[in-house]
Design a protein around this motif. Structure first.
Motif: not given
Length: 261
Positions: A167-174, A200-201
């Motif tokens: 489960l990946m929550d906003e994995p590329t945020a930032g 993922f979200t």
């Protein structure tokens, strides 16, 4: 049988329906993106699957076993890894020690936290860091890493329990655009090689359409569309939700969309 099967999932808070009768499946080795505008219910849905919230109704099955309402650590021990929107690592520890801590937890050795653990499963931890391209940084403190590198360390930590589901929550945020695509390409490769299902979200649509095998779209707590990138890109309801006001959205239309997808 699907790796993850979500059926008629619902969650209400003081009479407010945050998630309403959502159903979808995820296969092993597949990347499934959960998208929707702010307030769509993505985080609520995600947190029920992870065990941080208990559903009001519905089923969440992992390999055929109902995990709805289980504690997050028990779900983790069943083979569910997790990364967070804001990367969670111990800045006071080295990159290697962070991964070793995850391995200690997986082997139920946390009681040795204050013992000498410098050599505990060092080879296994290094192998995980090598997988994510961080082996050369093993002896560095997490506090001095660039944010994209911290995200890679977090992925190594999430792989420490040999997950079936990630489960990946906003994995590329930032992250910068190149870093975003490199991380998701790495995730897709590992998912295929290790037969891991990834949910993922993500707010970055270039990442979603480039790397997701399938997408599910939520709006106001309901499933309005699901399918591959082309299906979602050309769906009139999805375009309205993302690009228009969404004023003509109705629960009846969402139910029809969910039933026909």
């Amino acid at each position: 049988m699907s790796l993850l099967s979500v059926a008629h999932l619902s969650k209400s808070f003081d009479g407010v329906q945050a998630i309403d009768d959502v159903s979808f499946d995820l296969e092993a080795g597949q990347l499934l993106a959960l998208i929707g505008p702010n307030g769509a219910g993505k985080s609520t849905c995600f947190n029920m699957i992870n065990g941080q919230l208990e559903p009001t109704a519905g089923e969440i099955r992992l390999d055929g076993h109902d995990i709805a309402g289980m504690r997050p650590r028990d779900i983790w021990r069943r083979g569910v890894g997790r990364t967070f929107q804001i990367a969670a690592t111990f800045n006071s520890m080295t990159v290697l020690e962070n991964v070793q801590m995850a391995l200690l937890s997986h082997d139920r050795r946390i009681y040795r936290l204050f013992s000498r653990v410098a050599s505990w499963k060092e080879d296994e931890a290094m192998a995980l860091l090598d997988l994510v391209g961080m082996a050369t940084h093993a002896r560095r403190s997490c506090a001095v890493l660039a944010y994209g590198d911290v995200k890679r360390v977090e992925l190594a930590i999430a792989l420490a329990n040999r997950p079936k589901l990630l489960l990946m929550d906003e994995p590329t945020a930032g992250m910068a655009p190149q870093e975003r695509n490199e991380l998701m390409a790495l995730t897709a490769r590992l998912a295929k090689e290790r037969n891991i299902g990834v949910l993922f979200t993500e707010h970055s649509m270039d990442v979603v359409f480039s790397h997701a095998d399938r997408l599910i779209v939520l709006a106001r707590g309901r499933l309005i569309a699901q399918g591959d990138a082309d299906t979602i890109r050309n769906d009139a309801r999805v375009r309205e939700v993302y690009l228009g006001t969404g004023a003509s959205f109705s629960p009846r239309a969402a139910l029809s969309a969910g039933a026909s997808s």
